[in-house]
Motif scaffolding. Sequence first.
Motif, mmCIF file in Angstrom:
data_model
loop_
_atom_site.group_PDB
_atom_site.id
_atom_site.type_symbol
_atom_site.label_atom_id
_atom_site.label_comp_id
_atom_site.label_asym_id
_atom_site.label_seq_id
_atom_site.Cartn_x
_atom_site.Cartn_y
_atom_site.Cartn_z
ATOM 1 N N SER A 39 -19.332 -14.628 -2.983
ATOM 2 C CA SER A 39 -18.946 -13.548 -3.902
ATOM 3 C C SER A 39 -20.020 -12.461 -3.851
ATOM 4 O O SER A 39 -21.105 -12.664 -3.300
ATOM 5 C CB SER A 39 -18.852 -14.098 -5.328
ATOM 6 O OG SER A 39 -20.155 -14.363 -5.826
ATOM 7 N N GLY A 40 -19.724 -11.319 -4.463
ATOM 8 C CA GLY A 40 -20.698 -10.225 -4.480
ATOM 9 C C GLY A 40 -22.021 -10.647 -5.118
ATOM 10 O O GLY A 40 -23.102 -10.336 -4.608
ATOM 11 N N GLY A 41 -21.929 -11.364 -6.221
ATOM 12 C CA GLY A 41 -23.138 -11.795 -6.925
ATOM 13 C C GLY A 41 -23.940 -12.797 -6.103
ATOM 14 O O GLY A 41 -25.174 -12.749 -6.063
ATOM 15 N N GLN A 42 -23.218 -13.710 -5.428
ATOM 16 C CA GLN A 42 -23.911 -14.693 -4.584
ATOM 17 C C GLN A 42 -24.592 -13.998 -3.408
ATOM 18 O O GLN A 42 -25.744 -14.301 -3.069
ATOM 19 C CB GLN A 42 -22.918 -15.747 -4.088
ATOM 20 C CG GLN A 42 -22.451 -16.671 -5.202
ATOM 21 C CD GLN A 42 -21.168 -17.419 -4.849
ATOM 22 O OE1 GLN A 42 -20.516 -17.134 -3.842
ATOM 23 N NE2 GLN A 42 -20.815 -18.369 -5.693
ATOM 24 N N ALA A 43 -23.885 -13.048 -2.784
ATOM 25 C CA ALA A 43 -24.473 -12.322 -1.651
ATOM 26 C C ALA A 43 -25.726 -11.571 -2.103
ATOM 27 O O ALA A 43 -26.741 -11.539 -1.397
ATOM 28 C CB ALA A 43 -23.446 -11.354 -1.063
ATOM 29 N N GLN A 44 -25.678 -10.984 -3.305
ATOM 30 C CA GLN A 44 -26.832 -10.244 -3.800
ATOM 31 C C GLN A 44 -28.011 -11.184 -4.053
ATOM 32 O O GLN A 44 -29.160 -10.850 -3.770
ATOM 33 C CB GLN A 44 -26.443 -9.504 -5.081
ATOM 34 C CG GLN A 44 -27.380 -8.365 -5.429
ATOM 35 C CD GLN A 44 -27.369 -7.250 -4.408
ATOM 36 O OE1 GLN A 44 -26.371 -6.578 -4.204
ATOM 37 N NE2 GLN A 44 -28.481 -7.053 -3.729
ATOM 38 N N ARG A 45 -27.709 -12.395 -4.547
ATOM 39 C CA ARG A 45 -28.781 -13.388 -4.737
ATOM 40 C C ARG A 45 -29.418 -13.752 -3.396
ATOM 41 O O ARG A 45 -30.635 -13.904 -3.292
ATOM 42 C CB ARG A 45 -28.221 -14.654 -5.396
ATOM 43 C CG ARG A 45 -27.946 -14.503 -6.883
ATOM 44 C CD ARG A 45 -27.220 -15.738 -7.426
ATOM 45 N NE ARG A 45 -27.045 -15.686 -8.854
ATOM 46 C CZ ARG A 45 -26.116 -14.975 -9.491
ATOM 47 N NH1 ARG A 45 -25.261 -14.225 -8.802
ATOM 48 N NH2 ARG A 45 -26.046 -14.977 -10.812
ATOM 49 N N VAL A 46 -28.581 -13.906 -2.356
ATOM 50 C CA VAL A 46 -29.117 -14.224 -1.032
ATOM 51 C C VAL A 46 -29.985 -13.057 -0.531
ATOM 52 O O VAL A 46 -31.041 -13.267 0.082
ATOM 53 C CB VAL A 46 -27.992 -14.560 -0.034
ATOM 54 C CG1 VAL A 46 -28.538 -14.744 1.378
ATOM 55 C CG2 VAL A 46 -27.251 -15.822 -0.487
ATOM 56 N N GLY A 47 -29.568 -11.825 -0.839
ATOM 57 C CA GLY A 47 -30.389 -10.658 -0.482
ATOM 58 C C GLY A 47 -31.766 -10.714 -1.136
ATOM 59 O O GLY A 47 -32.787 -10.409 -0.504
ATOM 60 N N VAL A 48 -31.806 -11.139 -2.387
ATOM 61 C CA VAL A 48 -33.088 -11.263 -3.094
ATOM 62 C C VAL A 48 -33.916 -12.386 -2.477
ATOM 63 O O VAL A 48 -35.113 -12.236 -2.214
ATOM 64 C CB VAL A 48 -32.851 -11.511 -4.610
ATOM 65 C CG1 VAL A 48 -34.166 -11.837 -5.316
ATOM 66 C CG2 VAL A 48 -32.181 -10.299 -5.266
ATOM 67 N N ALA A 49 -33.241 -13.520 -2.195
ATOM 68 C CA ALA A 49 -33.951 -14.653 -1.587
ATOM 69 C C ALA A 49 -34.531 -14.255 -0.237
ATOM 70 O O ALA A 49 -35.677 -14.603 0.093
ATOM 71 C CB ALA A 49 -32.996 -15.844 -1.429
ATOM 72 N N ARG A 50 -33.765 -13.529 0.554
ATOM 73 C CA ARG A 50 -34.251 -13.116 1.872
ATOM 74 C C ARG A 50 -35.499 -12.245 1.742
ATOM 75 O O ARG A 50 -36.463 -12.392 2.490
ATOM 76 C CB ARG A 50 -33.153 -12.358 2.619
ATOM 77 C CG ARG A 50 -33.565 -11.980 4.029
ATOM 78 C CD ARG A 50 -32.462 -11.321 4.803
ATOM 79 N NE ARG A 50 -31.991 -10.111 4.150
ATOM 80 C CZ ARG A 50 -31.055 -9.319 4.651
ATOM 81 N NH1 ARG A 50 -30.483 -9.629 5.794
ATOM 82 N NH2 ARG A 50 -30.688 -8.245 4.015
ATOM 83 N N ALA A 51 -35.481 -11.327 0.757
ATOM 84 C CA ALA A 51 -36.638 -10.442 0.585
ATOM 85 C C ALA A 51 -37.886 -11.221 0.164
ATOM 86 O O ALA A 51 -39.007 -10.812 0.450
ATOM 87 C CB ALA A 51 -36.311 -9.365 -0.451
ATOM 88 N N LEU A 52 -37.674 -12.349 -0.525
ATOM 89 C CA LEU A 52 -38.810 -13.119 -1.040
ATOM 90 C C LEU A 52 -39.252 -14.241 -0.094
ATOM 91 O O LEU A 52 -40.235 -14.927 -0.374
ATOM 92 C CB LEU A 52 -38.431 -13.737 -2.387
ATOM 93 C CG LEU A 52 -38.367 -12.770 -3.564
ATOM 94 C CD1 LEU A 52 -37.668 -13.426 -4.742
ATOM 95 C CD2 LEU A 52 -39.767 -12.308 -3.945
#
Length: 322
Positions: A143-156
Amino acid sequence: MATIRIDGLTKTYATPRGPVNAVDRVSFEVADGETCVLLGPSGCGKTTTLRMINRLVTPTSGKVLIDGRDTDAADPVLLRRTIGYVIQQIGLFPNMTVAGNIGVVPRLLGWDARRIRSRAAELLTMLAMEPKDFLDRYPGELSGGQAQRVGVARALAADPPVLLMDEPFGALDPVNREAIQDEFLRMQHALKKTVLFVSHDIDEAVKMADSIAIFRAGLLEQHAAPDVLLSRPANDFVAGFVGSDRTLKRLRLIQAGEVMVTDLRGPAPGAPTVRATDDLRRVATLFLEHGVESLVCVDDGGNVVGHISRAAVAARLGSARP
Ligand code: ADP
Ligand code: MG
């Protein structure tokens, strides 16, 4: 550890109408472990400022110093490995799994596969995603929210000291947005990254920021703690941007414990109860609902620790403590 100092930062673009300063002599500092929200209307220079910090945009003049070191002197590729970057459009690689996406920078750094997978699992857990359900999915299955969480995880993933976030939650619906904001706050409380977070939403800024830098047409109009910005806007533009309900917005920034009097005899028996860690939104709601002059304040174990009067709340809202 990272402090960021921005000093006279300027970006001028040539346009058919002549040169335009997208960012105009902007200076401010963000202390180690703090979140600064860059706030302002579309086109005011927020993204350009962010992209000059990781050198995706080269400044026309001025400096960005991270821990006192001029980023102009750094290799841009190495610099970007120490700076996580999250954008609204996320930009996950569609042909890589979630684990693969999160592992992009660690792979560049030569981490072994087990370490990368365990780091990805750790970050997903922090962001309230079950690793075994998500590590091997592809972005198209999120979902959009899950993808955004993965984006945050990738940055960290590689644990960079600095995190840049450009309207990271802007595309989400309000419920998902609140949830990911809360998760991010909890995570930031533990990780204490130095964060620059772009938003055009004053409510999001007040919720997320230790300090807010408010921009208009490339100029920094005010940089202050949220409570100071809301109680003492520097000019009419800032006052207009934060809104006529700025006193209401301040309620969430102040905890009941801050206006409590430690006097156990205070309130009448049966007065409504708040916790010291509740914010003044709850306090104000109880005053209005019950029509009382004071409330009992309890600790998280339910023990009475003091009381709160309407007068104390009014006095606190009449001042700003930075
Ligand atoms: P924000 O993120 O606050 O919406 P931006 O930093 O993206 O604003 O843009 C600030 C200003 O700079 C805008 O007027 C935009 O049109 C202009 N701008 C941004 N990038 C370029 C570019 N590559 N060339 C010319 N003008 C640009
Ligand atoms: Mg932008």
